[in-house]
Design a protein around this motif. Structure first.
Motif, mmCIF file in Angstrom:
data_model
loop_
_atom_site.group_PDB
_atom_site.id
_atom_site.type_symbol
_atom_site.label_atom_id
_atom_site.label_comp_id
_atom_site.label_asym_id
_atom_site.label_seq_id
_atom_site.Cartn_x
_atom_site.Cartn_y
_atom_site.Cartn_z
ATOM 1 N N GLY A 249 0.591 -1.198 0.224
ATOM 2 C CA GLY A 249 -0.129 0.085 0.068
ATOM 3 C C GLY A 249 0.830 1.188 0.077
ATOM 4 O O GLY A 249 0.231 2.513 0.044
ATOM 5 N N THR A 250 1.994 1.182 0.079
ATOM 6 C CA THR A 250 2.859 2.362 0.117
ATOM 7 C C THR A 250 3.298 2.611 -1.661
ATOM 8 O O THR A 250 3.752 1.863 -2.148
ATOM 9 N N THR A 251 3.276 4.111 -1.848
ATOM 10 C CA THR A 251 3.732 4.668 -3.032
ATOM 11 C C THR A 251 4.770 5.622 -2.971
ATOM 12 O O THR A 251 4.742 6.492 -1.928
ATOM 13 N N VAL A 252 5.877 5.470 -3.668
ATOM 14 C CA VAL A 252 6.839 6.326 -3.969
ATOM 15 C C VAL A 252 7.005 7.072 -5.161
ATOM 16 O O VAL A 252 7.192 6.275 -5.986
ATOM 17 N N LYS A 253 7.011 8.340 -5.416
ATOM 18 C CA LYS A 253 6.973 8.977 -6.477
ATOM 19 C C LYS A 253 8.183 10.273 -6.628
ATOM 20 O O LYS A 253 8.089 11.026 -5.441
ATOM 21 N N ASN A 254 8.729 10.110 -7.787
ATOM 22 C CA ASN A 254 9.479 11.452 -7.911
ATOM 23 C C ASN A 254 10.700 11.335 -6.689
ATOM 24 O O ASN A 254 11.019 12.146 -6.128
ATOM 25 N N ALA A 255 11.224 10.232 -6.555
ATOM 26 C CA ALA A 255 12.387 10.228 -5.773
ATOM 27 C C ALA A 255 13.684 10.443 -6.452
ATOM 28 O O ALA A 255 14.019 9.552 -7.433
ATOM 29 N N SER A 256 14.283 11.259 -6.270
ATOM 30 C CA SER A 256 15.642 11.757 -7.078
ATOM 31 C C SER A 256 16.972 10.790 -6.865
ATOM 32 O O SER A 256 17.726 10.914 -7.717
ATOM 33 N N THR A 257 16.962 10.117 -5.800
ATOM 34 C CA THR A 257 17.986 9.136 -5.487
ATOM 35 C C THR A 257 17.491 7.793 -5.437
ATOM 36 O O THR A 257 17.869 6.807 -6.576
ATOM 37 N N ALA A 258 16.748 7.466 -4.702
ATOM 38 C CA ALA A 258 16.100 5.940 -4.783
ATOM 39 C C ALA A 258 14.619 6.046 -3.824
ATOM 40 O O ALA A 258 14.531 6.534 -2.846
ATOM 41 N N ALA A 259 13.966 5.133 -4.427
ATOM 42 C CA ALA A 259 12.553 4.678 -3.764
ATOM 43 C C ALA A 259 12.876 4.164 -2.435
ATOM 44 O O ALA A 259 12.282 4.640 -1.204
#
Length: 283
Positions: A216-226
């Motif tokens: 259920g976790t979303t990671v968006k637009n991580a400039s290094t890593a999710a």
């Protein structure tokens, strides 16, 4: 105030002068309502903040707003007030004092941490952190849970744990300059149903920590890593992170796992790589 209960009525507003500090060695009950919140702010541009320590009874804050805090001691805070060498990392610092916070807001903090809880148990529900010079919430040797909290415009980490056992559920992180969730120094943390957008890292497990990110976790637009796991400090060891059914969008790397640390996605091993942690911060 030592050993006294400090009670604030709904609708109370306190405006502090530039170098003033609120200190209590007893429980604080700041129980506002949605229509009558309790406000701590400043008469000038900012004030020094709150210290709550050595209270055996649990303090309770509800519908409580604190803003415009510069902290105590320039060793931690760029514009902190000088008080005979006294230094606090948090604009609001809680030490050896159980605390419950609900519907609270922390806005415009020029401190190393907006809220620093140390060696205490806590719960934090529906709280908002916005516009901080460095980290928003720092938990050192704590046990507790963050639920349905919002973090935005944070120049450090959204949440930073050290030596802690905690859960982060249904929280949102937006515009976080460093890590949305940082798990370090032998912490054990579970993350569930979080929304993370525009960060350097989404969730990081480091320095002998164990982190589990449930579905259920979303990671968006991580400039290094999710998601990442690594060893940063020589006095600790590698870390581990296990992630289940994540949603990863527009991130530079989905996973960044340092050699000797471990990463799993849906019980499958994520390949590791050699890298120097210091290089991750050269931008």
């Amino acid at each position: 105030m030592r050993g006294f209960k400090v009670i604030f009525s709904p609708g109370t507003t306190l405006s502090f002068t530039q170098d003033s500090t609120f200190v209590s060695e007893g429980p604080i009950y700041a129980l506002g309502t949605q229509n009558k919140p309790i406000n701590f702010n400043s008469t000038a541009e900012s004030w020094a903040g709150i210290l709550l320590y050595n209270s055996k009874d649990c303090s309770k804050f509800n519908w409580f707003n604190i803003s415009n805090v510069h902290g105590i001691g320039k060793a931690s805070n760029p514009i902190g007030s000088e008080k005979n060498g006294w230094n606090m990392t948090g604009g609001m610092t809680v030490y050896k004092s159980p605390i419950e916070l609900e519907n609270c807001s922390f806005d415009n903090f020029q401190t190393e941490d907006a809220l620093n809880i140390i060696s205490s148990s806590f719960t934090m529900n529906k709280c908002i952190f916005n516009n901080t010079y460095s980290d928003a919430f720092d938990g050192d040797f704590v046990r507790g849970q963050l639920q349905s909290c919002k973090f935005s415009n944070i120049n450090g980490d959204g949440v930073d744990f050290s030596g802690s056992l905690c859960a982060v559920d249904d929280c949102s992180f937006k515009n976080i300059k460093d890590k949305a969730i940082s798990v370090g120094e032998k912490s054990v943390v579970t993350v569930k149903n979080c929304e993370i957008d525009t960060v350097s890292f989404g969730v990081v497990s480091k320095d002998s920590s164990q982190t589990e990110v449930e579905s259920g976790t979303t990671v968006k637009n991580a400039s290094t890593a999710a998601f990442s796991a690594f060893q940063k400090k020589e006095s600790f060891g590698p870390a581990s992170i296990q992630v289940f059914n994540p949603k990863i969008l527009l991130c530079k790397e989905d996973f960044l796992i340092q050699t000797n640390s471990s990463g799993l996605i849906n019980s499958n091993t994520v390949p590791s790589t050699d890298f120097e942690v210091s290089q991750l911060y050269l931008k």
